[in-house]
Design a protein around this motif. Structure first.
Motif, PDB file in Angstrom:
ATOM      1  N   PRO A  46       2.610  -6.476   6.449  1.00  0.00           N
ATOM      2  CA  PRO A  46       1.542  -6.239   7.425  1.00  0.00           C
ATOM      3  C   PRO A  46       0.450  -5.347   6.835  1.00  0.00           C
ATOM      4  O   PRO A  46       0.727  -4.414   6.081  1.00  0.00           O
ATOM      5  CB  PRO A  46       2.263  -5.518   8.571  1.00  0.00           C
ATOM      6  N   GLY A  47      -0.793  -5.656   7.164  1.00  0.00           N
ATOM      7  CA  GLY A  47      -1.917  -4.855   6.699  1.00  0.00           C
ATOM      8  C   GLY A  47      -2.391  -5.207   5.303  1.00  0.00           C
ATOM      9  O   GLY A  47      -3.312  -4.588   4.791  1.00  0.00           O
ATOM     10  N   ILE A  48      -1.758  -6.207   4.678  1.00  0.00           N
ATOM     11  CA  ILE A  48      -2.166  -6.663   3.350  1.00  0.00           C
ATOM     12  C   ILE A  48      -2.561  -8.127   3.462  1.00  0.00           C
ATOM     13  O   ILE A  48      -1.817  -8.935   4.021  1.00  0.00           O
ATOM     14  CB  ILE A  48      -1.035  -6.483   2.319  1.00  0.00           C
ATOM     15  N   PHE A  66      -6.053  -4.302   1.170  1.00  0.00           N
ATOM     16  CA  PHE A  66      -5.089  -3.416   1.824  1.00  0.00           C
ATOM     17  C   PHE A  66      -5.824  -2.635   2.906  1.00  0.00           C
ATOM     18  O   PHE A  66      -6.737  -1.870   2.595  1.00  0.00           O
ATOM     19  CB  PHE A  66      -4.501  -2.421   0.819  1.00  0.00           C
ATOM     20  N   GLU A  67      -5.445  -2.819   4.160  1.00  0.00           N
ATOM     21  CA  GLU A  67      -6.050  -2.049   5.230  1.00  0.00           C
ATOM     22  C   GLU A  67      -5.651  -0.585   5.067  1.00  0.00           C
ATOM     23  O   GLU A  67      -4.497  -0.278   4.781  1.00  0.00           O
ATOM     24  CB  GLU A  67      -5.582  -2.560   6.585  1.00  0.00           C
ATOM     25  N   GLY A  68      -6.617   0.312   5.244  1.00  0.00           N
ATOM     26  CA  GLY A  68      -6.364   1.733   5.093  1.00  0.00           C
ATOM     27  C   GLY A  68      -6.678   2.507   6.349  1.00  0.00           C
ATOM     28  O   GLY A  68      -7.016   1.937   7.385  1.00  0.00           O
ATOM     29  N   LEU A 100     -13.873 -10.391   5.279  1.00  0.00           N
ATOM     30  CA  LEU A 100     -12.614 -10.191   5.994  1.00  0.00           C
ATOM     31  C   LEU A 100     -12.508  -8.745   6.455  1.00  0.00           C
ATOM     32  O   LEU A 100     -12.145  -8.466   7.600  1.00  0.00           O
ATOM     33  CB  LEU A 100     -11.429 -10.555   5.085  1.00  0.00           C
ATOM     34  N   ALA A 101     -12.842  -7.806   5.572  1.00  0.00           N
ATOM     35  CA  ALA A 101     -12.763  -6.382   5.905  1.00  0.00           C
ATOM     36  C   ALA A 101     -13.663  -6.056   7.097  1.00  0.00           C
ATOM     37  O   ALA A 101     -13.247  -5.359   8.027  1.00  0.00           O
ATOM     38  CB  ALA A 101     -13.142  -5.540   4.693  1.00  0.00           C
ATOM     39  N   GLN A 102     -14.875  -6.564   7.082  1.00  0.00           N
ATOM     40  CA  GLN A 102     -15.791  -6.312   8.193  1.00  0.00           C
ATOM     41  C   GLN A 102     -15.220  -6.857   9.495  1.00  0.00           C
ATOM     42  O   GLN A 102     -15.316  -6.212  10.535  1.00  0.00           O
ATOM     43  CB  GLN A 102     -17.159  -6.926   7.913  1.00  0.00           C
ATOM     44  N   GLY A 103     -14.604  -8.040   9.429  1.00  0.00           N
ATOM     45  CA  GLY A 103     -13.981  -8.627  10.610  1.00  0.00           C
ATOM     46  C   GLY A 103     -12.827  -7.794  11.145  1.00  0.00           C
ATOM     47  O   GLY A 103     -12.501  -7.856  12.333  1.00  0.00           O
ATOM     48  N   LEU A 104     -12.222  -7.005  10.278  1.00  0.00           N
ATOM     49  CA  LEU A 104     -11.120  -6.116  10.679  1.00  0.00           C
ATOM     50  C   LEU A 104     -11.625  -4.748  11.133  1.00  0.00           C
ATOM     51  O   LEU A 104     -10.826  -3.875  11.461  1.00  0.00           O
ATOM     52  CB  LEU A 104     -10.154  -5.935   9.499  1.00  0.00           C
TER      53      LEU A 104
END
Length: 151
Positions: A46-48, A66-68, A100-104
Motif C-alpha cells: 500500500p502507498g507504493i 512512494f507516498e510520503g 499520478l502524484a498530483q491526483g493523490l
C-alpha cells in the motif's frame, strides 16, 4: 515516441528484469557502496505505485512512486532499458509519476539521485527539480544528490 505509461503490478517477469537492470547499473556506477534493495515484494505494498512504460507492448522502463507524509511523494528506481533510451521513455515516466502524484494530493515530489547518474539528474533538472536537503531516512552522502519539485 509511442510510449504508454500505466500503473502495473510489480509481480511480473518484465518488471523483475527491469529491477535487475537497475541493480546492475547501480553496482557499476557505485561499486562497493551500500544500496537500498527494492524488489517486487517491496514494491507490492500500500502507498507504493509502480509505473511501467511500454513501447509497442514491451516494457521499456519503470519507476516507483512512494507516498510520503505531509503532501510528499518520493520517486524511486527509475530505469529505462538501454535499447529504449533516447526515445522519451524517461520523460514519459516522470510526467506520468507527477500526474499520478498530483491526483493523490501530493504537492512536493522528492528524489535521491546518484552523482554519477548524469543522464537521470539532467532529466530531473530539465523537468524543474531543484536541490534540497536529505529527507526521510536519507543522510547526506558524497555520492548522492537530493532534489525536489513543487507540483
Amino acid at each position: 515516441m509511442n510510449v504508454r505509461v500505466a500503473v502495473e503490478t510489480p509481480r511480473q517477469p518484465e518488471v523483475a528484469a527491469l529491477l535487475a537492470l537497475s541493480d546492475m547499473i547501480a553496482a557499476a556506477l557505485y561499486p562497493g557502496e551500500p544500496r537500498r534493495a527494492l524488489n517486487q515484494e517491496t514494491l507490492d505494498a500500500p502507498g507504493i505505485h509502480l509505473l511501467v512504460a511500454r513501447q509497442h507492448g514491451v516494457a521499456a522502463g519503470c519507476c516507483a512512486l512512494f507516498e510520503g507524509p505531509e503532501g510528499t511523494a518520493e520517486l524511486k528506481r527509475m530505469v529505462v532499458e538501454p535499447s529504449h533510451q533516447g526515445q522519451g521513455v524517461g520523460r514519459a515516466l516522470l510526467e506520468a509519476a507527477e500526474g499520478l502524484a498530483q491526483g493523490l494530493g501530493v504537492t512536493r515530489m522528492q528524489l535521491e539521485v546518484g552523482i554519477r547518474n548524469t543522464a537521470g539528474e539532467a532529466l530531473y533538472r530539465c523537468a524543474g527539480y531543484r536541490d534540497r536537503a536529505p529527507f526521510g531516512r536519507y543522510r547526506a552522502s558524497p555520492i548522492s544528490r537530493f532534489l525536489e519539485k513543487a507540483l
